[in-house]
Design a protein around this motif. Structure first.
Motif, PDB file in Angstrom:
ATOM      1  N   UNK A   1     -15.127   7.050  24.807  1.00  0.00           N
ATOM      2  CA  UNK A   1     -14.167   8.166  24.772  1.00  0.00           C
ATOM      3  C   UNK A   1     -13.941   8.730  23.372  1.00  0.00           C
ATOM      4  N   UNK A   2     -13.837   7.856  22.374  1.00  0.00           N
ATOM      5  CA  UNK A   2     -13.625   8.342  21.018  1.00  0.00           C
ATOM      6  C   UNK A   2     -14.789   9.142  20.484  1.00  0.00           C
ATOM      7  N   UNK A   3     -16.002   8.689  20.752  1.00  0.00           N
ATOM      8  CA  UNK A   3     -17.182   9.425  20.309  1.00  0.00           C
ATOM      9  C   UNK A   3     -17.324  10.755  21.012  1.00  0.00           C
ATOM     10  N   UNK A   4     -17.015  10.780  22.307  1.00  0.00           N
ATOM     11  CA  UNK A   4     -17.057  12.036  23.051  1.00  0.00           C
ATOM     12  C   UNK A   4     -16.032  13.016  22.489  1.00  0.00           C
ATOM     13  N   UNK A   5     -14.839  12.501  22.188  1.00  0.00           N
ATOM     14  CA  UNK A   5     -13.797  13.369  21.627  1.00  0.00           C
ATOM     15  C   UNK A   5     -14.230  13.939  20.279  1.00  0.00           C
ATOM     16  N   UNK A   6     -14.893  13.132  19.462  1.00  0.00           N
ATOM     17  CA  UNK A   6     -15.347  13.620  18.153  1.00  0.00           C
ATOM     18  C   UNK A   6     -16.343  14.765  18.306  1.00  0.00           C
ATOM     19  N   UNK A   7     -17.272  14.634  19.254  1.00  0.00           N
ATOM     20  CA  UNK A   7     -18.236  15.704  19.476  1.00  0.00           C
ATOM     21  C   UNK A   7     -17.539  16.963  19.982  1.00  0.00           C
TER      22      UNK A   7
ATOM     23  N   UNK B   1      -8.604  10.573  35.575  1.00  0.00           N
ATOM     24  CA  UNK B   1      -9.437   9.884  34.588  1.00  0.00           C
ATOM     25  C   UNK B   1      -8.676   8.653  34.091  1.00  0.00           C
ATOM     26  N   UNK B   2      -9.364   7.794  33.367  1.00  0.00           N
ATOM     27  CA  UNK B   2      -8.727   6.608  32.811  1.00  0.00           C
ATOM     28  C   UNK B   2      -7.751   7.008  31.705  1.00  0.00           C
ATOM     29  N   UNK B   3      -6.870   6.089  31.345  1.00  0.00           N
ATOM     30  CA  UNK B   3      -5.920   6.359  30.269  1.00  0.00           C
ATOM     31  C   UNK B   3      -6.636   6.669  28.962  1.00  0.00           C
ATOM     32  N   UNK B   4      -7.736   5.960  28.709  1.00  0.00           N
ATOM     33  CA  UNK B   4      -8.469   6.179  27.463  1.00  0.00           C
ATOM     34  C   UNK B   4      -9.054   7.589  27.405  1.00  0.00           C
ATOM     35  N   UNK B   5      -9.578   8.061  28.526  1.00  0.00           N
ATOM     36  CA  UNK B   5     -10.148   9.411  28.578  1.00  0.00           C
ATOM     37  C   UNK B   5      -9.041  10.452  28.485  1.00  0.00           C
ATOM     38  N   UNK B   6      -7.924  10.194  29.149  1.00  0.00           N
ATOM     39  CA  UNK B   6      -6.779  11.120  29.091  1.00  0.00           C
ATOM     40  C   UNK B   6      -6.279  11.244  27.655  1.00  0.00           C
ATOM     41  N   UNK B   7      -6.130  10.124  26.975  1.00  0.00           N
ATOM     42  CA  UNK B   7      -5.647  10.163  25.593  1.00  0.00           C
ATOM     43  C   UNK B   7      -6.637  10.878  24.683  1.00  0.00           C
TER      44      UNK B   7
END
Length: 278
Positions: free
Chosen positions: A98-104, A133-139
């Motif tokens: 999720x973090x890497x996707x958010x960065x892109x 979506x999961x909490x991580x994806x939502x955040x």
């Protein structure tokens, strides 16, 4: 009666797979004058994206077809560029965290902001998934959206949001303000007749527009036309906003239509839809 500009605040023109400028011509023949053209999801135009170049190709295609649409309208067509929030799910399927996707996705927002800063685009598109979506994806998605607010504040533009449904988006408006963007520069795409917090861009169903016209709040009108040959007319066809405008004018909603097509675009985007009528 109402005899002024007619703006569709959110539709797509696909120069690769769809009708492209022909849909804008249909809009104009029905009485439309102004368009805000949103880029389709990057995977629909250029395939999977793993770097900034993919976003630039997506945006360039949208800018090009919007320029063609601008030539056939008595008013203006302007691009609204950004990253579809569902991209995060596609990236996760391909192995991103999720973090890497958010960065892109933030990098894509940064590029959209460059187009706004150069005058090539009017506003930025962002949001969060409209599905579970999961909490991580939502955040992570909320982090991307707040990044869009911050970049929009820097370049001085509005943000159109693709999100879940509902009416209470007060927290989202507060996040925008915390990032330096006024809540009046936050637009909730595919709204019903009213939302709390952002400006509603009302999907042009009769009942939703009747509610918006019956209130005193600012609003915009849209079709979310997808320009997909496999789904002609989805979500609503390009003639819908001009036709709904004519029907509402006959019903005596001239003041509300002026709010939707003149006053709110000036308030949100800083544009003059009357002065730009040719």
């Amino acid at each position: 009666m109402y005899d002024g500009p007619v703006l569709d605040n959110h539709l797509h023109l696909d120069p690769i797979n769809g009708r492209g400028v022909e849909a804008a011509e249909e809009f104009e023949r029905a009485g439309g004058t102004h368009l805000h053209v949103l880029n389709k999801p990057s995977w629909d135009l250029v395939g999977e994206v793993d770097d900034e170049d993919g976003f630039r190709k997506t945006f360039d295609l949208t800018v090009g077809v919007t320029e063609s649409a601008d030539e056939v309208l008595p008013g203006q067509a302007r691009p609204v560029l950004g990253v579809h929030p569902a991209l995060i799910s596609r990236l996760l399927e391909r192995g991103y965290a999720p973090g890497g996707a958010a960065d892109l996705m933030k990098a894509g927002i940064d590029i959209a902001a460059e187009y706004v800063a150069s005058g090539s685009a009017l506003a930025i598109k962002s949001g969060r998934p409209h599905y579970d979506v999961s909490d991580a994806v939502w955040d992570a998605s909320n982090e991307v959206m707040r990044h869009a607010f911050a970049r929009a504040a820097e370049v001085g533009c509005a943000v159109q949001l693709h999100t879940e449904g509902g009416e209470d988006f007060e927290t989202v408006a507060e996040w925008a303000e915390a990032e330096g963007l006024t809540r009046e520069q936050v637009v909730k795409h595919y709204s019903g007749g009213y939302v709390e917090g952002p400006i509603p861009s009302v999907i042009s169903h009769e009942d939703d527009l009747e509610r918006a016209c019956g209130g005193a709040w600012p609003f915009l009108m849209e079709t979310d036309f997808i320009d997909d040959p496999d789904r002609p007319g989805a979500v609503l066809g390009p003639k819908t906003v001009p036709r709904r405008t004519a029907t509402l004018a006959e019903a005596g909603h001239g003041a509300a239509l002026r709010r939707a097509h003149v006053e709110t675009p000036a308030r949100v985007y800083g544009i003059d839809t009357e002065a730009t009528l040719g």
